[in-house]
Structures are given as C-alpha cells and as structure tokens.
Design a protein around this motif. Structure first.
Motif, PDB file in Angstrom:
ATOM      1  N   HIS A 109      10.566  -9.980   3.797  1.00  0.00           N
ATOM      2  CA  HIS A 109      11.261  -8.643   3.497  1.00  0.00           C
ATOM      3  C   HIS A 109      10.404  -7.841   2.357  1.00  0.00           C
ATOM      4  O   HIS A 109      10.647  -6.649   2.432  1.00  0.00           O
ATOM      5  CB  HIS A 109      12.772  -8.988   3.350  1.00  0.00           C
ATOM      6  CG  HIS A 109      13.334  -7.781   2.854  1.00  0.00           C
ATOM      7  ND1 HIS A 109      13.591  -6.683   3.461  1.00  0.00           N
ATOM      8  CD2 HIS A 109      14.135  -7.644   1.669  1.00  0.00           C
ATOM      9  CE1 HIS A 109      14.291  -5.828   3.010  1.00  0.00           C
ATOM     10  NE2 HIS A 109      14.831  -6.369   1.643  1.00  0.00           N
ATOM     11  N   VAL A 110       9.755  -8.559   1.683  1.00  0.00           N
ATOM     12  CA  VAL A 110       9.219  -7.876   0.319  1.00  0.00           C
ATOM     13  C   VAL A 110       7.847  -7.788   0.592  1.00  0.00           C
ATOM     14  O   VAL A 110       7.158  -8.786   0.536  1.00  0.00           O
ATOM     15  CB  VAL A 110       9.716  -8.456  -0.721  1.00  0.00           C
ATOM     16  CG1 VAL A 110       9.194  -7.563  -2.153  1.00  0.00           C
ATOM     17  CG2 VAL A 110      11.325  -8.459  -1.101  1.00  0.00           C
ATOM     18  N   VAL A 111       7.236  -6.563   0.430  1.00  0.00           N
ATOM     19  CA  VAL A 111       5.967  -6.291   0.413  1.00  0.00           C
ATOM     20  C   VAL A 111       5.363  -5.862  -0.818  1.00  0.00           C
ATOM     21  O   VAL A 111       5.834  -4.753  -1.605  1.00  0.00           O
ATOM     22  CB  VAL A 111       5.429  -5.344   1.428  1.00  0.00           C
ATOM     23  CG1 VAL A 111       3.885  -5.263   1.582  1.00  0.00           C
ATOM     24  CG2 VAL A 111       5.839  -5.829   2.840  1.00  0.00           C
ATOM     25  N   GLU A 115       0.987  -7.339   0.463  1.00  0.00           N
ATOM     26  CA  GLU A 115       0.995  -9.009   0.769  1.00  0.00           C
ATOM     27  C   GLU A 115       2.399  -9.420   0.881  1.00  0.00           C
ATOM     28  O   GLU A 115       3.348  -8.672  -0.050  1.00  0.00           O
ATOM     29  CB  GLU A 115       0.344  -9.587  -0.307  1.00  0.00           C
ATOM     30  CG  GLU A 115      -1.488  -9.480  -0.066  1.00  0.00           C
ATOM     31  CD  GLU A 115      -2.119 -10.419  -1.296  1.00  0.00           C
ATOM     32  OE1 GLU A 115      -3.174 -10.697  -0.970  1.00  0.00           O
ATOM     33  OE2 GLU A 115      -1.302 -11.121  -1.973  1.00  0.00           O
ATOM     34  N   LEU A 116       2.706 -10.263   1.470  1.00  0.00           N
ATOM     35  CA  LEU A 116       3.985 -10.893   1.369  1.00  0.00           C
ATOM     36  C   LEU A 116       3.905 -12.303   0.765  1.00  0.00           C
ATOM     37  O   LEU A 116       2.904 -12.323   0.094  1.00  0.00           O
ATOM     38  CB  LEU A 116       4.281 -11.261   2.825  1.00  0.00           C
ATOM     39  CG  LEU A 116       4.289 -10.296   4.060  1.00  0.00           C
ATOM     40  CD1 LEU A 116       4.835 -10.830   5.394  1.00  0.00           C
ATOM     41  CD2 LEU A 116       5.360  -9.149   3.618  1.00  0.00           C
ATOM     42  N   TYR A 117       4.833 -13.039   0.543  1.00  0.00           N
ATOM     43  CA  TYR A 117       4.793 -14.162  -0.195  1.00  0.00           C
ATOM     44  C   TYR A 117       3.559 -15.196   0.275  1.00  0.00           C
ATOM     45  O   TYR A 117       3.299 -15.317   1.486  1.00  0.00           O
ATOM     46  CB  TYR A 117       6.315 -15.134   0.124  1.00  0.00           C
ATOM     47  CG  TYR A 117       6.173 -16.467  -0.467  1.00  0.00           C
ATOM     48  CD1 TYR A 117       6.014 -16.915  -1.823  1.00  0.00           C
ATOM     49  CD2 TYR A 117       5.920 -17.582   0.548  1.00  0.00           C
ATOM     50  CE1 TYR A 117       5.877 -18.114  -2.128  1.00  0.00           C
ATOM     51  CE2 TYR A 117       5.732 -18.800   0.075  1.00  0.00           C
ATOM     52  CZ  TYR A 117       5.489 -19.004  -1.249  1.00  0.00           C
ATOM     53  OH  TYR A 117       5.697 -20.355  -1.789  1.00  0.00           O
ATOM     54  N   GLY A 118       3.024 -15.709  -0.659  1.00  0.00           N
ATOM     55  CA  GLY A 118       1.681 -16.630  -0.384  1.00  0.00           C
ATOM     56  C   GLY A 118       0.550 -15.921   0.084  1.00  0.00           C
ATOM     57  O   GLY A 118      -0.328 -16.675   0.671  1.00  0.00           O
ATOM     58  N   GLN A 255       8.888 -12.360  -2.994  1.00  0.00           N
ATOM     59  CA  GLN A 255       7.483 -12.198  -2.923  1.00  0.00           C
ATOM     60  C   GLN A 255       6.573 -13.024  -3.734  1.00  0.00           C
ATOM     61  O   GLN A 255       5.527 -13.606  -3.403  1.00  0.00           O
ATOM     62  CB  GLN A 255       7.022 -10.731  -3.191  1.00  0.00           C
ATOM     63  CG  GLN A 255       5.830 -10.313  -2.218  1.00  0.00           C
ATOM     64  CD  GLN A 255       4.518 -10.365  -3.208  1.00  0.00           C
ATOM     65  OE1 GLN A 255       4.443 -11.154  -4.276  1.00  0.00           O
ATOM     66  NE2 GLN A 255       3.198 -10.140  -2.911  1.00  0.00           N
ATOM     67  N   ALA A 256       6.948 -13.454  -4.991  1.00  0.00           N
ATOM     68  CA  ALA A 256       6.201 -14.201  -5.944  1.00  0.00           C
ATOM     69  C   ALA A 256       6.440 -15.546  -5.554  1.00  0.00           C
ATOM     70  O   ALA A 256       5.503 -16.514  -5.752  1.00  0.00           O
ATOM     71  CB  ALA A 256       6.243 -13.646  -7.207  1.00  0.00           C
ATOM     72  N   MET A 257       7.642 -15.985  -5.503  1.00  0.00           N
ATOM     73  CA  MET A 257       8.152 -17.324  -5.751  1.00  0.00           C
ATOM     74  C   MET A 257       8.703 -17.842  -4.171  1.00  0.00           C
ATOM     75  O   MET A 257       9.032 -19.018  -4.065  1.00  0.00           O
ATOM     76  CB  MET A 257       9.141 -17.191  -6.826  1.00  0.00           C
ATOM     77  CG  MET A 257       8.787 -17.020  -8.133  1.00  0.00           C
ATOM     78  SD  MET A 257      10.178 -17.204  -9.224  1.00  0.00           S
ATOM     79  CE  MET A 257      10.835 -18.899  -9.236  1.00  0.00           C
TER      80      MET A 257
END
Length: 305
Positions: A109-111, A115-118, A255-257
């Motif tokens: 959901h969050v860009v 980038e997305l998560y990971g 996005q980060a965690m």
C-alpha cells in the motif's frame, strides 16, 4: 519533526527490519510464531467475543464523501409475494482506503522513493493488481495476542483532539496504568477516541485533522517487535508531523518495517469489557477478504476475552 530527523529514523528502522527478516514470513508477521499463537489462546477467560470494526457506511459524510455502495439485486418487488422459491441478493462495492470504514493496509500500500517494503520496486503494483506484498499474504488470517492501550484513559479525557499526537511515553505510560506489557508478535491497538468523538460531535474532514501517533512512537513498535498496529483513527496525525510526508507513521510501519496497519477500527465496545475484566490483552483474530493483488481489505477483527 524536521525532515532530516525523520529520514534518519526511517533508515534506522528499515535497517533493523531488514536484519531480522530471516524466516520467509512477510514483514513483521514473522513475529507471530506458532508458539505465540498457542500462548495467545490462554488469553481467553470469559468466552466473550467483541468486534473491533465499525459498521460500513453507505451515506456520504465529511470524512466519507464516496461511501460504500450496497444495492439489492433481487428479488424484484413483484416477486416478493409470489409462490415458490426466491432468493434475496445484493451487491457491494467500497473504496478500501478511506477515512471512515475499518480496513487493513497490505504491505504493497505504501510507496516511498519508488519502493515498497523490502526494496520491492513500485512497478510491481500494476493496473491489474499488486504482483507482490498484496493482502493475499494474509489469506490465512492473523491470529495472536491483542493488546489495547487506551491513551484518552491515561490522560483522563474522553478522546484526543484532532492534531494531538501519541508519543512513546504515552504508550509506556498506558502499559503501566493498565498493568499490561506489549511483547513480540502482539497485535497492538492504540485508542485515541476518534470513534467516540465522531459519535458525540459528528463527522468532520479527518483527512485534514485527526489524532494519531507521533513518528517517533514507531520506535516502540520496533523495540517490542509488534506484528500489527491498529487504531480507531488513521494511526497518522493530521496535519502531519513531518513536512512533505503526509503519512509518516504509514511510511515507517508499512514501508520501512513491514507492519500491516488497520485503520479506523472502533474500540468503544471493547473498552468496557476490558475494564470490567481488569485485563487489556486478549486473543485476536483478523480475517481479511481473499483478494489477490489488492492493496487492502475491509476487515472485522474479533477480540476473544
């Protein structure tokens, strides 16, 4: 919060999440291990179930200008009294990511910065759906120990006013006051009183004014290895605490965690049950719709006490 301090916090949390992602489970859900699920079952003492979702709305309001659409498709009025077998049927459609209905945000959901998560490239989200990190990652549901931290209760007010921010000190203070501790794999629910305020005073444009977490409070989630975060608002404060980043808590958590977020839940039915029982932890089940490629889903988490 200055942008450079936010970016430093972002990089620190992102590196920490990357270092600990080892067993193949998506994001922070890796903390919900089978033994922790089994342990969460021991939270059930009363056999009482409580929904943490608000009823889905179909009438436009200041915080929900494009509400869900529910239409009856059958039977035709002339067939209601006819002899023989008939079925009542209907159709439903909604904007998943709004400012009123209870929903879960998938990790796609969050860009941020493409980038997305990971480090998954944002190009993986296509007009046909997300090829990676969609809500289908939790098709088997999320089951674990839920913990509710009631910040208005801590501060001695019915709700936090729009724009107010929940800090790490608020979270640890609520733990101490409620005699509960958030631990690894927990589903953390933070009450700001958004739903009660909306009920008492009426809806307002929550996109521009709402209570939520301060970005630095996300460090609490990292330290405790929280698996899921849910709030009765958007989890983010508005106006944002970070210039140029409208949803810093979403950025840090999702996005980060890799922490799935549940937004716009409701805790007003759960609070009196927890208060009467003297317990603020419970077994919690979360069952999103199976929507391959979707960025989120309406959701009805159930607390079992």
């Amino acid at each position: 919060m200055p942008t450079n301090e936010f970016r430093a916090l972002y990089e620190r949390l992102r590196r920490g999440a990357t270092r600990s992602a080892a067993d193949g489970r998506p994001g922070a859900l890796r903390h919900v291990t089978p033994d922790r699920v089994v342990a969460a079952v021991a939270e059930v003492r009363l056999g009482r179930t409580v929904s943490l979702a608000a009823p889905i709305e179909t009438v436009p309001s200041p915080d929900d200008p494009e509400p869900a659409v529910h239409r009856m498709t059958g039977p035709a009025p002339e067939g209601l009294g006819a002899e023989g077998l008939h079925f009542a049927t209907d159709r439903f459609a909604m904007n998943v990511h709004g400012d009123a209905d209870s929903h879960i945000d998938a990790l796609c959901h969050v860009v941020l910065d493409g980038e997305l998560y990971g480090g998954v490239p944002a190009s993986s989200v296509t007009p046909e759906g997300a090829r990676e990190l969609s809500v289908d990652l939790v098709a088997d549901g999320i089951v674990g120990r839920g913990v509710l931290l009631d910040i208005p209760r801590l501060r001695g007010v019915p709700w936090l006013e729009p724009g107010d921010q929940v800090t790490s000190d608020d979270l640890t203070g609520a733990e101490a006051a409620q005699r509960v501790r958030v631990g690894p794999g927990d589903l953390l629910f933070v009450r700001v009183g958004h739903r009660l305020r909306r009920t008492e005073l009426g809806p307002w444009n929550a996109a521009t004014a709402r209570a939520g977490l301060h970005p630095t409070a996300v460090e609490f989630l990292a330290e405790r290895r929280v698996a899921v975060l849910g709030g009765d608002g958007n989890n983010d404060t508005a106006p944002s605490a970070v210039p140029g980043i409208a949803f810093p808590v979403h950025v840090l958590a999702v996005q980060a965690m890799g922490i799935p977020l549940m937004d716009y839940l409701q805790f007003e039915e759960l609070v009196p049950v927890c208060a009467q029982a003297g317990r603020w932890s419970f077994l919690c089940t979360v069952a999103p719709l199976r929507l391959p490629g979707a960025t989120g889903s309406p959701v009805n988490p159930i607390a079992v006490l």
